[in-house]
Design a protein around this motif. Structure first.
Motif, PDB file in Angstrom:
ATOM      1  N   ASN A   1      51.074  41.786  55.713  1.00 22.91           N
ATOM      2  CA  ASN A   1      51.093  41.321  54.321  1.00 22.91           C
ATOM      3  C   ASN A   1      50.591  39.885  54.176  1.00 22.91           C
ATOM      4  OD1 ASN A   1      52.039  43.679  52.984  1.00 22.91           O
ATOM      5  ND2 ASN A   1      54.113  43.248  53.705  1.00 22.91           N
ATOM      6  N   LYS A   2      49.650  39.495  55.016  1.00 15.12           N
ATOM      7  CA  LYS A   2      49.031  38.171  54.904  1.00 15.12           C
ATOM      8  C   LYS A   2      47.846  38.255  53.944  1.00 15.12           C
ATOM      9  CE  LYS A   2      50.455  36.465  59.447  1.00 15.12           C
ATOM     10  NZ  LYS A   2      50.006  35.904  60.746  1.00 15.12           N
ATOM     11  N   ALA A   3      48.198  38.388  52.669  1.00 16.44           N
ATOM     12  CA  ALA A   3      47.182  38.657  51.655  1.00 16.44           C
ATOM     13  C   ALA A   3      46.177  37.514  51.515  1.00 16.44           C
ATOM     14  CB  ALA A   3      47.854  38.929  50.315  1.00 16.44           C
ATOM     15  N   LEU A   4      46.668  36.291  51.495  1.00 14.44           N
ATOM     16  CA  LEU A   4      45.773  35.154  51.303  1.00 14.44           C
ATOM     17  C   LEU A   4      44.822  34.976  52.485  1.00 14.44           C
ATOM     18  CD1 LEU A   4      48.162  32.516  49.684  1.00 14.44           C
ATOM     19  CD2 LEU A   4      46.478  33.988  48.560  1.00 14.44           C
ATOM     20  N   ASP A   5      45.343  35.183  53.692  1.00 16.00           N
ATOM     21  CA  ASP A   5      44.475  35.086  54.861  1.00 16.00           C
ATOM     22  C   ASP A   5      43.414  36.182  54.846  1.00 16.00           C
ATOM     23  OD1 ASP A   5      45.764  32.876  55.960  1.00 16.00           O
ATOM     24  OD2 ASP A   5      47.266  34.122  56.942  1.00 16.00           O
ATOM     25  N   PHE A   6      43.836  37.395  54.494  1.00 22.56           N
ATOM     26  CA  PHE A   6      42.905  38.508  54.410  1.00 22.56           C
ATOM     27  C   PHE A   6      41.836  38.214  53.361  1.00 22.56           C
ATOM     28  CE2 PHE A   6      41.469  42.493  52.592  1.00 22.56           C
ATOM     29  CZ  PHE A   6      41.239  43.292  53.694  1.00 22.56           C
ATOM     30  N   ALA A   7      42.270  37.790  52.178  1.00 26.89           N
ATOM     31  CA  ALA A   7      41.337  37.513  51.094  1.00 26.89           C
ATOM     32  C   ALA A   7      40.392  36.380  51.457  1.00 26.89           C
ATOM     33  CB  ALA A   7      42.108  37.164  49.823  1.00 26.89           C
ATOM     34  N   GLY A   8      40.937  35.317  52.063  1.00 27.26           N
ATOM     35  CA  GLY A   8      40.098  34.181  52.436  1.00 27.26           C
ATOM     36  C   GLY A   8      39.018  34.557  53.423  1.00 27.26           C
ATOM     37  N   ALA A   9      39.375  35.335  54.446  1.00 29.22           N
ATOM     38  CA  ALA A   9      38.399  35.732  55.460  1.00 29.22           C
ATOM     39  C   ALA A   9      37.311  36.616  54.860  1.00 29.22           C
ATOM     40  CB  ALA A   9      39.104  36.462  56.603  1.00 29.22           C
ATOM     41  N   LYS A  10      37.703  37.567  54.031  1.00 26.99           N
ATOM     42  CA  LYS A  10      36.726  38.454  53.410  1.00 26.99           C
ATOM     43  C   LYS A  10      35.762  37.686  52.509  1.00 26.99           C
ATOM     44  CE  LYS A  10      37.679  42.676  54.820  1.00 26.99           C
ATOM     45  NZ  LYS A  10      36.673  43.572  55.430  1.00 26.99           N
ATOM     46  N   LEU A  11      36.311  36.781  51.712  1.00 24.02           N
ATOM     47  CA  LEU A  11      35.466  36.031  50.776  1.00 24.02           C
ATOM     48  C   LEU A  11      34.533  35.077  51.510  1.00 24.02           C
ATOM     49  CD1 LEU A  11      37.957  35.290  47.862  1.00 24.02           C
ATOM     50  CD2 LEU A  11      35.991  36.826  47.834  1.00 24.02           C
ATOM     51  N   ILE A  12      35.029  34.419  52.544  1.00 21.91           N
ATOM     52  CA  ILE A  12      34.175  33.520  53.323  1.00 21.91           C
ATOM     53  C   ILE A  12      33.014  34.300  53.931  1.00 21.91           C
ATOM     54  CG2 ILE A  12      34.055  32.071  55.399  1.00 21.91           C
ATOM     55  CD1 ILE A  12      36.950  31.222  54.789  1.00 21.91           C
ATOM     56  N   ASN A  13      33.318  35.458  54.498  1.00 17.87           N
ATOM     57  CA  ASN A  13      32.282  36.288  55.111  1.00 17.87           C
ATOM     58  C   ASN A  13      31.213  36.702  54.105  1.00 17.87           C
ATOM     59  OD1 ASN A  13      31.794  39.607  55.926  1.00 17.87           O
ATOM     60  ND2 ASN A  13      31.199  38.018  57.359  1.00 17.87           N
ATOM     61  N   ILE A  14      31.652  37.142  52.937  1.00 14.87           N
ATOM     62  CA  ILE A  14      30.703  37.632  51.939  1.00 14.87           C
ATOM     63  C   ILE A  14      29.908  36.485  51.325  1.00 14.87           C
ATOM     64  CG2 ILE A  14      30.551  38.752  49.684  1.00 14.87           C
ATOM     65  CD1 ILE A  14      32.836  40.582  50.619  1.00 14.87           C
ATOM     66  N   LEU A  15      30.554  35.358  51.081  1.00  9.41           N
ATOM     67  CA  LEU A  15      29.824  34.207  50.538  1.00  9.41           C
ATOM     68  C   LEU A  15      28.777  33.706  51.528  1.00  9.41           C
ATOM     69  CD1 LEU A  15      32.714  32.256  48.768  1.00  9.41           C
ATOM     70  CD2 LEU A  15      30.780  33.401  47.669  1.00  9.41           C
TER      71      LEU A  15
END
Length: 500
Positions: free
Chosen positions: A143-157
């Motif tokens: 349930n590390k939502a922010l870490d998951f979201a941050g990694a995904k967004l960094i990768n896509i950006l």
């Protein structure tokens, strides 16, 4: 109902990064259709279909096995993570090396002579994806939502910025400043090469960050743990292969099955580019399904010990069908302005009529994902292979039989026929082994009515812009009104009561 609200909240949190990130990534299709020719888009479609297929081989069902065994009784999640990740690293070295060495052969087979480097880059992309799979799964489980979201967004950006740099900015800099791009191994006539190179660099750069946030591990293989995990995941490997065949085979085979000059002024590869680009519009539905899957898969496993879980799964399915049916209608009736906004060029609009079919196909894929929980919880994963194998066979049969006759429509119908078959089979077997009280009547009603209303709005055409917008969206309003009328009691449970 609190559990259903909890899942809805988790879907929003875990899915926000996927929807936002993929939406940002989706905007790249504007760049591709504006700056690259249709042949490059055809190459992009074909190579990424291959990547989607091989991604399943590289991870071989271990993500689902990781969830199953990490949440099982008397299991040590840390040991499961260590063994699973260690195994994937070893297998990735073997498989990645194999694809790298086979690059010249793949280039010839897929009709890219002299471009073996494309498939060497593909081998690296696949390897990076594989060694990130379990760390991303662990973030979801923890349930590390922010870490998951941050990694995904960094990768896509990173991927978006690199695409913009290579496709839009670099050619201009080269012309204005007389840069010799060949000194960096870059050629002026590149197209799909820029897409692959951007993906490769973005995935490689994100690895240290994801490993850090998921938690570093000591390399080690617990054979007593990996053996039952392998037995559990092996059928999922074949399910995944058949499943990705169902999802990608139409795009992979389209250019090779479509007769030359079927569409005037387009080669088979260019027509495949048009077909693949219209799939991007349907992927708007897939974004929601992927977001739901991120939250639902670990949620389903955690809730499986509750005696009321079958009723919860039925409510989840019902809410999912309602939401996705609304989304299908909303996209379909507004394609006349959504389509040209993302796909630049009149040639792409010639295939807009297949998008509602593709949307319905992806919706049924989401229904299948909901249904599939029965064989994951009962360890009857062998049925997953037969379901998806039958679906893949139907998909290939429809493509071979109908694409030479109906072109784009034949390719779209293969997706719909495949997922419809898989959904029916999964429901039939699931009710035998793990009965779930689905609201079958209403669920089928919403699916059929939603699909019909999608085409009703799609074919409405008025000269007046405002009147056209209102009339096209009338089916959406009617469907929403029906939902409010039939589901008013259920909807009340989601509205917080006022405290006096």
């Amino acid at each position: 109902m609190s559990n259903l609200k909890k899942l809805a909240g988790q879907t929003a949190v875990y899915g926000l990064s996927s929807i936002l990130g993929r939406s940002i990534n989706f905007l790249l299709i504007i760049v591709y259709t504006a700056y690259l020719d249709t042949e490059s888009l055809g190459a992009f479609t074909g190579i990424y279909a291959l990547i989607g297929f091989l991604n399943i081989v590289f991870t071989y069902g271990m993500e689902t096995a990781f969830f199953r065994f990490s949440t099982g009784k008397n299991q040590d999640p840390a040991k499961v993570y260590q063994s699973t990740q260690s195994l994937l690293i070893l297998s990735t070295l073997v498989l990645g090396t194999g694809v790298f060495l086979l690059a010249p052969w793949l280039a010839e087979v897929m009709n890219y002579p002299g471009k073996a480097y494309l498939f060497r880059w593909t081998a690296l992309i696949l390897s990076f994806d594989a060694i990130l799979a379990i760390p991303f799964a662990k973030l979801r489980l923890d349930n590390k939502a922010l870490d998951f979201a941050g990694a995904k967004l960094i990768n896509i950006l990173l991927n978006v910025l690199l695409n913009l740099f290579f496709i839009v900015w670099l050619p201009g800099l080269s012309q204005n400043n007389s840069w010799d791009l060949s000194a960096f191994g870059i050629q002026d006539n590149w197209g799909v090469e820029y897409i692959l190179l951007s993906n490769l660099l973005a995935n490689g750069l994100i690895i240290p960050y994801v490993w850090w946030r998921a938690g570093f591990f000591s390399f080690g293989l617990d054979k007593s743990l990996l053996k039952p995990m392998w037995n559990y995941s092996l059928p999922l490997l074949f399910m995944g292969l058949a499943g990705v065949t169902n999802e990608l085979v139409s795009r992979l085979l389209f250019e090779y099955i479509l007769p030359e000059n079927y569409y005037s002024g387009l080669s088979s590869r260019e027509a495949a580019g048009v077909f693949g680009a219209n799939f991007k519009l349907a992927i708007l539905m897939n974004l929601v399904i992927q977001a739901f899957k991120y939250a639902a898969e670990p949620f389903f496993f955690r809730e499986s010990q509750d005696k009321n879980s079958p009723l919860l799964y039925a409510r989840v399915m019902h809410a999912f069908i309602i939401f996705c049916s609304l989304l299908m209608i909303a996209i379909s009736v507004n394609l006349y302005w959504i389509g040209p906004m993302f796909l630049k060029g009149s040639v792409y609009s010639s295939a807009f009529f297949i998008v509602p079919i593709l949307l319905m196909g992806y919706l049924l894929l989401g229904v299948y994902f909901n249904l599939s929980i029965w064989f994951k919880l009962t360890d009857q994963t062998k049925y997953s292979f037969w379901i998806t194998f039958i679906g893949a066979s139907i998909s290939i049969g429809v493509i071979v039989g109908l694409v030479p006759i109906w072109g784009y429509l034949g390719g779209a119908l293969s997706t719909l026929a495949c997922y419809l078959t898989m959904t029916v089979l999964c429901f039939y077997w699931g009710q035998k082994f793990y009965p779930i009280p689905y609201q079958l009547g209403r669920d089928i009603l919403y699916l059929i009515l939603g699909f019909g209303l999608s085409y009703l709005g799609f074919f409405i055409e008025m000269e007046n812009g405002l009147l056209n917008l209102l009339l096209k969206n009338l089916p959406l309003v009617l469907f929403a009104g029906l939902i409010i009328f039939l589901e008013k009691e259920e909807l009340k449970r989601f509205i917080p009561s006022r405290k006096s």
